[in-house]
Design a protein around this motif. Structure first.
Motif, PDB file in Angstrom:
ATOM      1  N   GLU A  60       0.841  -1.193   0.000  1.00  0.00           N
ATOM      2  CA  GLU A  60       0.000   0.000   0.000  1.00  0.00           C
ATOM      3  C   GLU A  60       0.878   1.245   0.000  1.00  0.00           C
ATOM      4  O   GLU A  60       1.946   1.253   0.613  1.00  0.00           O
ATOM      5  CB  GLU A  60      -0.871   0.045   1.258  1.00  0.00           C
ATOM      6  CG  GLU A  60      -1.815  -1.131   1.412  1.00  0.00           C
ATOM      7  CD  GLU A  60      -2.620  -1.067   2.696  1.00  0.00           C
ATOM      8  OE1 GLU A  60      -3.612  -1.812   2.809  1.00  0.00           O
ATOM      9  OE2 GLU A  60      -2.245  -0.267   3.597  1.00  0.00           O
ATOM     10  N   GLY A  61       0.394   2.286  -0.658  1.00  0.00           N
ATOM     11  CA  GLY A  61       1.134   3.539  -0.632  1.00  0.00           C
ATOM     12  C   GLY A  61       0.498   4.605  -1.497  1.00  0.00           C
ATOM     13  O   GLY A  61      -0.421   4.338  -2.268  1.00  0.00           O
ATOM     14  N   GLU A  62       1.012   5.820  -1.341  1.00  0.00           N
ATOM     15  CA  GLU A  62       0.479   6.963  -2.069  1.00  0.00           C
ATOM     16  C   GLU A  62       0.935   6.940  -3.532  1.00  0.00           C
ATOM     17  O   GLU A  62       1.984   6.364  -3.846  1.00  0.00           O
ATOM     18  CB  GLU A  62       0.950   8.261  -1.405  1.00  0.00           C
ATOM     19  CG  GLU A  62       2.381   8.682  -1.712  1.00  0.00           C
ATOM     20  CD  GLU A  62       3.469   7.841  -1.043  1.00  0.00           C
ATOM     21  OE1 GLU A  62       4.652   8.056  -1.385  1.00  0.00           O
ATOM     22  OE2 GLU A  62       3.129   6.987  -0.200  1.00  0.00           O
ATOM     23  N   PRO A  63       0.151   7.512  -4.445  1.00  0.00           N
ATOM     24  CA  PRO A  63       0.611   7.629  -5.827  1.00  0.00           C
ATOM     25  C   PRO A  63       1.715   8.684  -5.906  1.00  0.00           C
ATOM     26  O   PRO A  63       1.449   9.884  -5.851  1.00  0.00           O
ATOM     27  CB  PRO A  63      -0.652   8.058  -6.590  1.00  0.00           C
ATOM     28  CG  PRO A  63      -1.540   8.679  -5.576  1.00  0.00           C
ATOM     29  CD  PRO A  63      -1.216   8.032  -4.267  1.00  0.00           C
ATOM     30  N   SER A  64       2.954   8.233  -5.956  1.00  0.00           N
ATOM     31  CA  SER A  64       4.101   9.140  -5.979  1.00  0.00           C
ATOM     32  C   SER A  64       5.254   8.442  -6.683  1.00  0.00           C
ATOM     33  O   SER A  64       5.283   7.208  -6.759  1.00  0.00           O
ATOM     34  CB  SER A  64       4.532   9.493  -4.544  1.00  0.00           C
ATOM     35  OG  SER A  64       5.106   8.355  -3.912  1.00  0.00           O
ATOM     36  N   PRO A  65       6.225   9.199  -7.191  1.00  0.00           N
ATOM     37  CA  PRO A  65       7.404   8.569  -7.805  1.00  0.00           C
ATOM     38  C   PRO A  65       8.126   7.638  -6.836  1.00  0.00           C
ATOM     39  O   PRO A  65       8.605   6.570  -7.230  1.00  0.00           O
ATOM     40  CB  PRO A  65       8.271   9.766  -8.198  1.00  0.00           C
ATOM     41  CG  PRO A  65       7.299  10.883  -8.402  1.00  0.00           C
ATOM     42  CD  PRO A  65       6.229  10.661  -7.355  1.00  0.00           C
ATOM     43  N   ARG A  66       8.193   8.017  -5.559  1.00  0.00           N
ATOM     44  CA  ARG A  66       8.864   7.185  -4.549  1.00  0.00           C
ATOM     45  C   ARG A  66       8.219   5.812  -4.459  1.00  0.00           C
ATOM     46  O   ARG A  66       8.890   4.773  -4.522  1.00  0.00           O
ATOM     47  CB  ARG A  66       8.797   7.878  -3.180  1.00  0.00           C
ATOM     48  CG  ARG A  66       9.356   7.043  -2.021  1.00  0.00           C
ATOM     49  CD  ARG A  66       8.843   7.525  -0.678  1.00  0.00           C
ATOM     50  NE  ARG A  66       7.460   7.149  -0.446  1.00  0.00           N
ATOM     51  CZ  ARG A  66       7.072   5.999   0.111  1.00  0.00           C
ATOM     52  NH1 ARG A  66       7.969   5.119   0.491  1.00  0.00           N
ATOM     53  NH2 ARG A  66       5.793   5.734   0.287  1.00  0.00           N
ATOM     54  N   PHE A  67       6.883   5.796  -4.299  1.00  0.00           N
ATOM     55  CA  PHE A  67       6.196   4.527  -4.138  1.00  0.00           C
ATOM     56  C   PHE A  67       6.198   3.729  -5.436  1.00  0.00           C
ATOM     57  O   PHE A  67       6.346   2.509  -5.418  1.00  0.00           O
ATOM     58  CB  PHE A  67       4.757   4.760  -3.652  1.00  0.00           C
ATOM     59  CG  PHE A  67       4.007   3.491  -3.362  1.00  0.00           C
ATOM     60  CD1 PHE A  67       4.408   2.648  -2.335  1.00  0.00           C
ATOM     61  CD2 PHE A  67       2.903   3.116  -4.130  1.00  0.00           C
ATOM     62  CE1 PHE A  67       3.724   1.461  -2.064  1.00  0.00           C
ATOM     63  CE2 PHE A  67       2.211   1.942  -3.868  1.00  0.00           C
ATOM     64  CZ  PHE A  67       2.623   1.117  -2.832  1.00  0.00           C
TER      65      PHE A  67
END
Length: 248
Positions: free
Chosen positions: A79-86
Motif C-alpha cells: 500500500e502507498g500513495e501515488p508518488s514517484p517514490r512509491f
C-alpha cells in the motif's frame, strides 16, 4: 472464501521503537502464514515509521521462498500513495498487488478514500505504469456512488473500501453497524456490475467481520491494527506462563 491479508506494519512499529530486530518481522510473518492467512500487506511510508525499505525486499524474498517450499500462492500487497517514490518501490519489489491510498502529511493512519473528480488524472498514470509491470492495482475508496462511477475510467482492477465508518458504527452497536453496511452493499453491487474487484480494510475485526464478509463480491480483507491488538489479548497469558516456567 474471502482472503485474509495481514498487515504487519504494527510488528515493525514495535521493533522500531527499540531498535534491533525484536520482534522479528520475518519470523512473525511466517507464523501468520502458517496459521492460515492468505497474504501479507505492508504500507511503507516515506518516514519509515514502521515498514522500512529493506523490509519490503526482505519480505519479498521470504514470500518467494515460502511459496516455493509450501507449494502455495501467498500474495504480497503493498500500500502507498501515488508518488514517484512509491512507484519506484513497487516496480522494484514486484508485489502481486499495489493498493494506492491517498496520504495526508502527518496523518496517523489512512482515513479517507480518493476523490476521483480531482485525483483521477494522476491515478491513471500510476495505475498504467504498475499494470504494465504485471501487477494488479487496487485503489482506496469510500462508498459514494457518484465517486465510484469514475473508477472504471481509471483502469483500476479493484477497489479497496475504507471500512473505518462501518467499524465505528459497529463499535457503537451492531444495529448501527448493520445500517452502515447497507451503503457498502449498494456500492459493492454497483462495482460488481462494472466487473471491478472488491477488497476492504480498516478497523475490521472478529466482531464486525461476520457481517461484512457477506458483502457481495468481496475478495480480500487487509487487517493489521485490530488483529495485532487482539493477539495481545489471546497471547499474553501464554507468554507470561512461558517466562514463569523458565524462571522455575
Amino acid at each position: 472464501m474471502v482472503h485474509l491479508s495481514v498487515n504487519v506494519n504494527k510488528i515493525a512499529t514495535l521493533r522500531n521503537s527499540r531498535g534491533g530486530n525484536h520482534p522479528d518481522l520475518i519470523n512473525l510473518s511466517k507464523l501468520i502464514l502458517d496459521s492460515g492467512a492468505h497474504g501479507i500487506t505492508v504500507h511503507p511510508r516515506e518516514d519509515e515509521r514502521h515498514i522500512k525499505k529493506n523490509d519490503v525486499f526482505d519480505l519479498r524474498e521470504f514470500l518467494t521462498l515460502y511459496n516455493r517450499d509450501k507449494k502455495k500462492k501467498i500474495e504480497y500487497n503493498m500500500e502507498g500513495e501515488p508518488s514517484p517514490r512509491f512507484l519506484d518501490l513497487v516496480l522494484e519489489a514486484k508485489p502481486d498487488q499495489a493498493t494506492l491510498v491517498p496520504v495526508t502529511p502527518g496523518e496517523i493512519t489512512s482515513d479517507h478514500g480518493f476523490d476521483l473528480k480531482k485525483d483521477s488524472s494522476e491515478l491513471k498514470t500510476y495505475i498504467r505504469r504498475i499494470q504494465d509491470a504485471g501487477i494488479r492495482v487496487s485503489i482506496f475508496m469510500e462508498t459514494n456512488l457518484e465517486n465510484l462511477k469514475l473508477v472504471k475510467d481509471t483502469g483500476a482492477d479493484r477497489v479497496e473500501f475504507y471500512t473505518g465508518p462501518y467499524a465505528q458504527a459497529f463499535d457503537h452497536s451492531p444495529e448501527e453497524g448493520k445500517a452502515a453496511f447497507e451503503s457498502f452493499k449498494k456500492a459493492a453491487e454497483f462495482l460488481q456490475a462494472q466487473k471491478i474487484g472488491i477488497n476492504a480494510g480498516h478497523d475490521l475485526d472478529h466482531f464486525n467481520l461476520p457481517l461484512f464478509a457477506r458483502l457481495p463480491g468481496l475478495e480480500e480483507v487487509s487487517i493489521g491494527h485490530r488483529l495485532m491488538s487482539y493477539a495481545l489479548d489471546v497471547g499474553l497469558e501464554a507468554s507470561v506462563k512461558e517466562y514463569l516456567k523458565a524462571l522455575s
